[in-house]
Design an enzyme around this catalytic site. Structure first.
Site, PDB file in Angstrom:
ATOM      1  N   TYR A   1     -23.818  -7.098  31.710  1.00 54.58           N
ATOM      2  CA  TYR A   1     -22.673  -7.830  31.142  1.00 54.58           C
ATOM      3  C   TYR A   1     -23.047  -9.241  30.694  1.00 54.58           C
ATOM      4  O   TYR A   1     -22.172 -10.032  30.356  1.00 54.58           O
ATOM      5  CB  TYR A   1     -21.547  -7.994  32.178  1.00 54.58           C
ATOM      6  CG  TYR A   1     -21.115  -6.768  32.926  1.00 54.58           C
ATOM      7  CD1 TYR A   1     -20.520  -5.698  32.252  1.00 54.58           C
ATOM      8  CD2 TYR A   1     -21.244  -6.690  34.295  1.00 54.58           C
ATOM      9  CE1 TYR A   1     -20.095  -4.585  32.954  1.00 54.58           C
ATOM     10  CE2 TYR A   1     -20.815  -5.580  35.010  1.00 54.58           C
ATOM     11  CZ  TYR A   1     -20.242  -4.533  34.327  1.00 54.58           C
ATOM     12  OH  TYR A   1     -19.811  -3.430  35.022  1.00 54.58           O
TER      13      TYR A   1
ATOM     14  N   GLY B   1     -12.305  -5.231  45.410  1.00 59.74           N
ATOM     15  CA  GLY B   1     -13.668  -5.099  45.912  1.00 59.74           C
ATOM     16  C   GLY B   1     -14.343  -6.462  45.865  1.00 59.74           C
ATOM     17  O   GLY B   1     -14.625  -7.091  46.880  1.00 59.74           O
ATOM     18  N   ARG B   2     -14.519  -6.930  44.639  1.00 59.48           N
ATOM     19  CA  ARG B   2     -15.245  -8.173  44.392  1.00 59.48           C
ATOM     20  C   ARG B   2     -14.714  -9.351  45.212  1.00 59.48           C
ATOM     21  O   ARG B   2     -15.475 -10.113  45.802  1.00 59.48           O
ATOM     22  CB  ARG B   2     -15.130  -8.512  42.896  1.00 59.48           C
ATOM     23  CG  ARG B   2     -15.959  -9.677  42.446  1.00 59.48           C
ATOM     24  CD  ARG B   2     -15.604 -10.081  41.003  1.00 59.48           C
ATOM     25  NE  ARG B   2     -15.324  -8.952  40.145  1.00 59.48           N
ATOM     26  CZ  ARG B   2     -16.237  -8.312  39.416  1.00 59.48           C
ATOM     27  NH1 ARG B   2     -17.485  -8.706  39.450  1.00 59.48           N
ATOM     28  NH2 ARG B   2     -15.896  -7.288  38.658  1.00 59.48           N
TER      29      ARG B   2
ATOM     30  N   CYS C   1     -39.542  -2.895  32.387  1.00 57.78           N
ATOM     31  CA  CYS C   1     -39.900  -2.960  30.968  1.00 57.78           C
ATOM     32  C   CYS C   1     -38.651  -2.900  30.095  1.00 57.78           C
ATOM     33  O   CYS C   1     -38.445  -1.955  29.325  1.00 57.78           O
ATOM     34  CB  CYS C   1     -40.853  -1.836  30.617  1.00 57.78           C
ATOM     35  SG  CYS C   1     -42.416  -2.021  31.454  1.00 57.78           S
ATOM     36  N   GLU C   2     -37.803  -3.873  30.279  1.00 59.95           N
ATOM     37  CA  GLU C   2     -36.565  -4.033  29.507  1.00 59.95           C
ATOM     38  C   GLU C   2     -36.383  -5.539  29.398  1.00 59.95           C
ATOM     39  O   GLU C   2     -36.409  -6.229  30.421  1.00 59.95           O
ATOM     40  CB  GLU C   2     -35.369  -3.472  30.285  1.00 59.95           C
ATOM     41  CG  GLU C   2     -35.103  -2.008  30.127  1.00 59.95           C
ATOM     42  CD  GLU C   2     -34.590  -1.629  28.758  1.00 59.95           C
ATOM     43  OE1 GLU C   2     -33.977  -2.485  28.080  1.00 59.95           O
ATOM     44  OE2 GLU C   2     -34.821  -0.488  28.353  1.00 59.95           O
TER      45      GLU C   2
ATOM     46  N   ARG D   1     -25.836  -6.747  36.976  1.00 57.30           N
ATOM     47  CA  ARG D   1     -24.765  -7.447  36.265  1.00 57.30           C
ATOM     48  C   ARG D   1     -25.276  -8.397  35.179  1.00 57.30           C
ATOM     49  O   ARG D   1     -24.715  -8.398  34.075  1.00 57.30           O
ATOM     50  CB  ARG D   1     -23.836  -8.177  37.244  1.00 57.30           C
ATOM     51  CG  ARG D   1     -23.113  -7.232  38.209  1.00 57.30           C
ATOM     52  CD  ARG D   1     -22.044  -7.926  39.037  1.00 57.30           C
ATOM     53  NE  ARG D   1     -20.898  -8.266  38.226  1.00 57.30           N
ATOM     54  CZ  ARG D   1     -20.645  -9.466  37.753  1.00 57.30           C
ATOM     55  NH1 ARG D   1     -21.434 -10.482  38.040  1.00 57.30           N
ATOM     56  NH2 ARG D   1     -19.598  -9.673  36.999  1.00 57.30           N
TER      57      ARG D   1
ATOM     58  N   GLY E   1      -9.593  -6.273  40.836  1.00 56.33           N
ATOM     59  CA  GLY E   1      -9.850  -7.138  39.688  1.00 56.33           C
ATOM     60  C   GLY E   1      -9.668  -8.617  39.946  1.00 56.33           C
ATOM     61  O   GLY E   1      -9.836  -9.426  39.028  1.00 56.33           O
TER      62      GLY E   1
HETATM   63  C1  LIG Z   1     -13.765  -1.027  40.449  1.00 55.49           C
HETATM   64  C2  LIG Z   1     -12.387  -0.738  40.833  1.00 55.49           C
HETATM   65  C3  LIG Z   1     -11.713  -1.580  41.722  1.00 55.49           C
HETATM   66  C4  LIG Z   1     -12.301  -2.841  42.278  1.00 55.49           C
HETATM   67  O1  LIG Z   1     -12.513  -3.804  41.305  1.00 55.49           O
HETATM   68  P1  LIG Z   1     -12.898  -5.285  41.742  1.00 55.49           P
HETATM   69  O2  LIG Z   1     -13.096  -5.970  40.436  1.00 55.49           O
HETATM   70  O3  LIG Z   1     -14.146  -5.179  42.541  1.00 55.49           O
HETATM   71  O4  LIG Z   1     -11.768  -5.823  42.539  1.00 55.49           O
HETATM   72  C5  LIG Z   1     -10.439  -1.230  42.102  1.00 55.49           C
HETATM   73  N1  LIG Z   1      -9.842  -0.103  41.621  1.00 55.49           N
HETATM   74  C6  LIG Z   1     -10.455   0.721  40.763  1.00 55.49           C
HETATM   75  C7  LIG Z   1      -9.744   1.933  40.298  1.00 55.49           C
HETATM   76  C8  LIG Z   1     -11.744   0.442  40.327  1.00 55.49           C
HETATM   77  O5  LIG Z   1     -12.346   1.260  39.471  1.00 55.49           O
END
Ligand SMILES: *Cc1c(COP(=O)(O)O)cnc(C)c1O
Length: 420
Positions: free
Chosen positions: A313, A273-274, A340-341, A309, A230
């Site tokens: 969102y 991840g992000r 077509c959205e 995205r 996150g």
């Molecule tokens: C999606 C997810 C992440 C990664 O989230 P990021 O925003 O990309 O850092 C980590 N843990 C869980 C359980 C997730 O579902």
């Protein structure tokens, strides 16, 4: 600061030739940038013994990227059988893998426990009896409910489907212990794309308080806390960066205090991840049409199948036109795909330098939750993925989907059920 100047300098001179060689559209990822961010993360947490990042595979589930994570010493955070397979193919074994599923199926448990197992992160107390064999090491995902706020992508904890409620947590660990678990961790994942380091520091504090309390109550010494992913990235030019050094240092301080008080300390895991790959990917797409009705539209050869995205969102992704500098009199346009959205738009009412058919657009920050989130509605196909290597060469790391791929599930053995 969406795209780093380094990535820009490495990529832009190559782009016309890459568009010629590979065709458009494509996502392209920057190995140098990914490794730099990986190194920064490790540096930030250098004062935290046993720190480990488990890369959230769903952000960019490509074997070439997962091998880079392996080389960085990272583990893998998975939540599906496909992600488990990818992680193991990339070399992940046993406790290199954290399995954080929710609404888990029996097949998912079997896959998680097979091939050397993984760290099982259970999403609910009801799942304890459904785990076919309780592993020695188990973790629960904690949902603090109204005690914490979340955000638009992940929702407020109280409304989120994830995790074990506060009052269930002690029973959950007790039950897991009764079924044979001997080693324990505590996980949470509360915010998404959060750029305020203090929020994550509060999460560290929250988990430390909990394991101190639960540890005493249940005579458990927790092996680790996992503070989730996150960590946010600056999608907009005016956004500030997440202060990862601050998070690392504050975490080290909190752990030091914890150790003083309790005489032991847990390891700290994270599953971003992000933050790790997001800024190091760009969707390159070619302008193919211009349309002027009530608004002005720039039509490109990519669509939502490549990047959901914005449509999903309303997320902002910064866009540059290759070779053109933004100016005060730039026209305001919507940048659209062909689905077509009406939410198939990469930008809505955005000032962009005037474009012509054939111009290349760089849609930025697509290195996480980009290609992976694409879909096939309307028979739209997902594009190829490229990797810009440290040495400067560019490798195809996933080909574009074909109509044959798309129709593959229409080839099957006839099967009819006739009621008696
Ligand atoms: C999606 C997810 C992440 C990664 O989230 P990021 O925003 O990309 O850092 C980590 N843990 C869980 C359980 C997730 O579902």
């Amino acid at each position: 600061m969406p795209m780093s100047s380094g990535f820009r300098q490495r990529l832009e001179p190559l782009l016309p030739a890459l568009a010629q060689h590979f065709g458009t559209p494509f996502h392209i990822y920057d190995e140098v940038g990914i490794r730099e961010t990986g190194a920064l993360l490790k540096q930030a947490f250098a004062g935290v013994p046993g720190f480990r990042e488990y890369y959230a595979v769903k952000a960019l589930p490509n074997p070439a990227i997962l091998r880079i994570m392996q080389e960085l010493g990272f583990g893998y955070d998975c939540s599906s059988v496909a992600e488990l397979q990818l992680s193991r193919q990339a070399g992940g074994r046993g406790e290199d893998i954290m399995f954080t599923s929710n609404n888990t199926t029996p097949d998912e448990f079997e896959a998680a426990l097979a091939d050397g197992g993984c760290i099982l992160n259970l999403d609910d107390i009801s799942l304890i009896d459904k785990v076919p064999r309780m592993p020695e090491l188990v973790c629960f995902r904690y949902n603090p409910g109204p005690a914490r706020s979340g955000n638009v992508i992940i929702g407020t904890p109280e409304e989120a489907k994830y995790g074990v409620a506060h009052e269930q947590l002690a029973s959950a660990f007790r039950k897991a212990k009764q079924r044979g678990a001997r080693r324990f961790g505590l996980h949470t994942m509360l915010a998404s794309n959060e750029r305020n380091a203090d929020y994550m520091v509060q999460t560290v504090q929250m988990l430390l308080d909990l394991i101190a309390q639960l540890g005493q109550q249940l005579s458990i010494r927790f092996e680790f806390i996992n503070i989730g992913g996150g960590l946010g990235i600056p999608y907009r030019p005016e956004d500030g960066a997440f202060d990862v050094m601050k998070l690392g240092q504050a975490t080290a301080t909190l752990l030091g205090e914890f150790k003083q008080r309790h005489g032991w300390q847990p390891k700290v895991y994270m599953e971003s991840g992000r933050y790790v790959t997001g800024p190091h990917g760009v969707l390159v797409t070619q302008v193919i049409n211009h349309k002027a009705i009530y608004r002005n539209y720039v039509g490109v050869d990519a669509c939502m199948s490549a990047l959901m995205r914005p449509g999903m969102y309303g997320a902002y992704h910064h866009i540059d036109v290759l070779g053109k500098t933004p100016g005060a009199s730039d026209p305001v346009v919507d940048v659209v795909g062909s689905l077509c959205e009406n939410n198939d738009k990469f930008a809505v009412q955005r000032a962009l330098p005037a474009t012509q058919d054939g111009d290349l657009l760089l849609i930025q920050d697509t290195g996480a939750h980009g290609h992976a989130m694409g879909f096939n509605y309307n028979g739209r196909l997902r594009p190829q993925e490229l990797l810009l290597r440290e040495g400067g060469q560019v490798e195809l790391i996933r080909r574009a989907e074909t109509l044959q791929d798309h129709f593959a599930t229409l080839a099957f053995q006839p099967d009819v059920y006739r009621p008696a």
